[in-house]
Design a protein around this motif. Structure first.
Motif, PDB file in Angstrom:
ATOM      1  N   ALA A 187       1.113  -1.112  -0.102  1.00  0.00           N
ATOM      2  CA  ALA A 187       0.454  -0.171   0.008  1.00  0.00           C
ATOM      3  C   ALA A 187       0.708   0.797   0.033  1.00  0.00           C
ATOM      4  CB  ALA A 187      -0.965  -0.019   1.365  1.00  0.00           C
ATOM      5  N   ALA A 188       2.149   1.233   0.559  1.00  0.00           N
ATOM      6  CA  ALA A 188       2.927   2.209   0.660  1.00  0.00           C
ATOM      7  C   ALA A 188       3.532   2.440  -0.863  1.00  0.00           C
ATOM      8  CB  ALA A 188       3.998   2.347   1.834  1.00  0.00           C
ATOM      9  N   VAL A 189       3.948   1.348  -0.908  1.00  0.00           N
ATOM     10  CA  VAL A 189       5.084   1.874  -2.795  1.00  0.00           C
ATOM     11  C   VAL A 189       3.328   2.245  -3.194  1.00  0.00           C
ATOM     12  CG1 VAL A 189       5.625   0.184  -4.226  1.00  0.00           C
ATOM     13  CG2 VAL A 189       5.997   0.292  -2.231  1.00  0.00           C
ATOM     14  N   ALA A 190       2.526   1.461  -3.340  1.00  0.00           N
ATOM     15  CA  ALA A 190       0.926   2.490  -4.231  1.00  0.00           C
ATOM     16  C   ALA A 190       0.930   3.926  -4.257  1.00  0.00           C
ATOM     17  CB  ALA A 190       0.292   1.172  -4.244  1.00  0.00           C
ATOM     18  N   LEU A 191       1.415   4.401  -3.079  1.00  0.00           N
ATOM     19  CA  LEU A 191       1.010   5.898  -3.210  1.00  0.00           C
ATOM     20  C   LEU A 191       2.000   6.618  -2.841  1.00  0.00           C
ATOM     21  CD1 LEU A 191      -0.433   5.968   0.911  1.00  0.00           C
ATOM     22  CD2 LEU A 191      -1.205   6.014  -0.863  1.00  0.00           C
ATOM     23  N   ILE A 192       3.234   5.948  -2.885  1.00  0.00           N
ATOM     24  CA  ILE A 192       4.716   6.581  -3.887  1.00  0.00           C
ATOM     25  C   ILE A 192       4.355   6.935  -5.220  1.00  0.00           C
ATOM     26  CG2 ILE A 192       7.421   6.408  -4.568  1.00  0.00           C
ATOM     27  CD1 ILE A 192       7.411   4.944  -1.727  1.00  0.00           C
TER      28      ILE A 192
END
Length: 249
Positions: A62-67
């Motif tokens: 989820a965090a990488v998708a936000l990047i």
């Protein structure tokens, strides 16, 4: 974004992560691939997976998708919390990778203080890590601290003398500092290791132009255009070549 250090199946380490089965590993791999193809879908998938017990892997995806969605502050905050929540016996390298990713996100968010602090914390866990040092050097350059950036790049290159990315970056930094001989040493070394490196050809051409060697600059830029036609770096070389030719007239 400049760098995104993959965690390479961090799921299989530590007691909390060891509970994930092979299917979960495959789900993580698929989710991470999706962050590059369709980050919105990856984010929704990661949230749903997290609700179903996906745990740390789902949160990381989820965090990488936000990047990828350019939601850098949210991504950085999630990655920092994730690093804190890692099991006590998780390898230091995994935690430093997470902090490194958080530092990149803070940098992308243009919060240089938080980017520097987070990358410094990552380097405490993984001293002399070339990628982390190069990322921190980028923060220092944007903060106008060129010589401090060179110090980080020196350490990165001492750790890995074949790191063309760090050599190229240091060459560019030396060029901006008007240390042209040092810049040429680094850029020549990059081209010894990778003769078709477009960025190095462009940078060396700039150094040649600044040191009143237009023929050498022209040769580098023409080679760059021939090798990398269609890339933005080739368009940049073409514009510089046009200016060079106009000046010659």
């Amino acid at each position: 974004m400049k760098y995104l250090v993959p965690l390479l199946f961090m799921l299989i380490t530590g007691p909390a992560l060891a509970q994930q089965d092979f299917l979960s590993n495959q789900e993580y791999k698929h989710c991470m691939q999706l962050t590059r193809i369709n980050p919105e879908q990856a984010f929704e998938k990661a949230l749903g997976w997290q609700d179903m017990g996906g745990g740390l892997p789902a949160r990381h995806c989820a965090a990488v998708a936000l990047i990828s969605l350019e939601q850098y502050v949210q991504a950085a905050e999630r990655l920092e919390v994730l690093a804190k929540d890692m099991p006590d016996d998780a390898p230091a390298g995994i935690v430093s990778d997470l902090l490194g990713q958080a530092g990149i996100a803070w940098h992308q968010a243009e919060d240089l203080d938080k980017a520097f602090a987070t990358l410094s914390a990552a380097l405490k866990l993984s001293p002399n890590h070339p990628v982390l040092l190069t990322d921190r050097a980028a923060v220092l350059v944007d903060g106008g601290k060129m010589w401090e950036a060179v110090d980080d790049l020196n350490t990165a290159i001492e750790t890995n003398p074949y790191d063309t990315g760090a050599l190229l970056f240091r060459g560019s930094a030396y060029r901006q500092l008007k240390s042209y001989d040092l810049a040429l040493q680094d850029l020549n070394r990059v081209l010894e290791l990778d003769s078709d490196n477009g960025e190095a050809l462009f940078e060396r051409g700039v150094v040649y132009r600044l040191t009143q060697k237009p023929d050498l600059a022209r040769a580098d830029w023409l080679k760059l255009i021939e090798l990398h036609e269609g890339r933005p770096i080739a368009d940049l070389a073409r514009r510089n070549l046009e200016k060079l030719d106009l000046k010659a007239e």
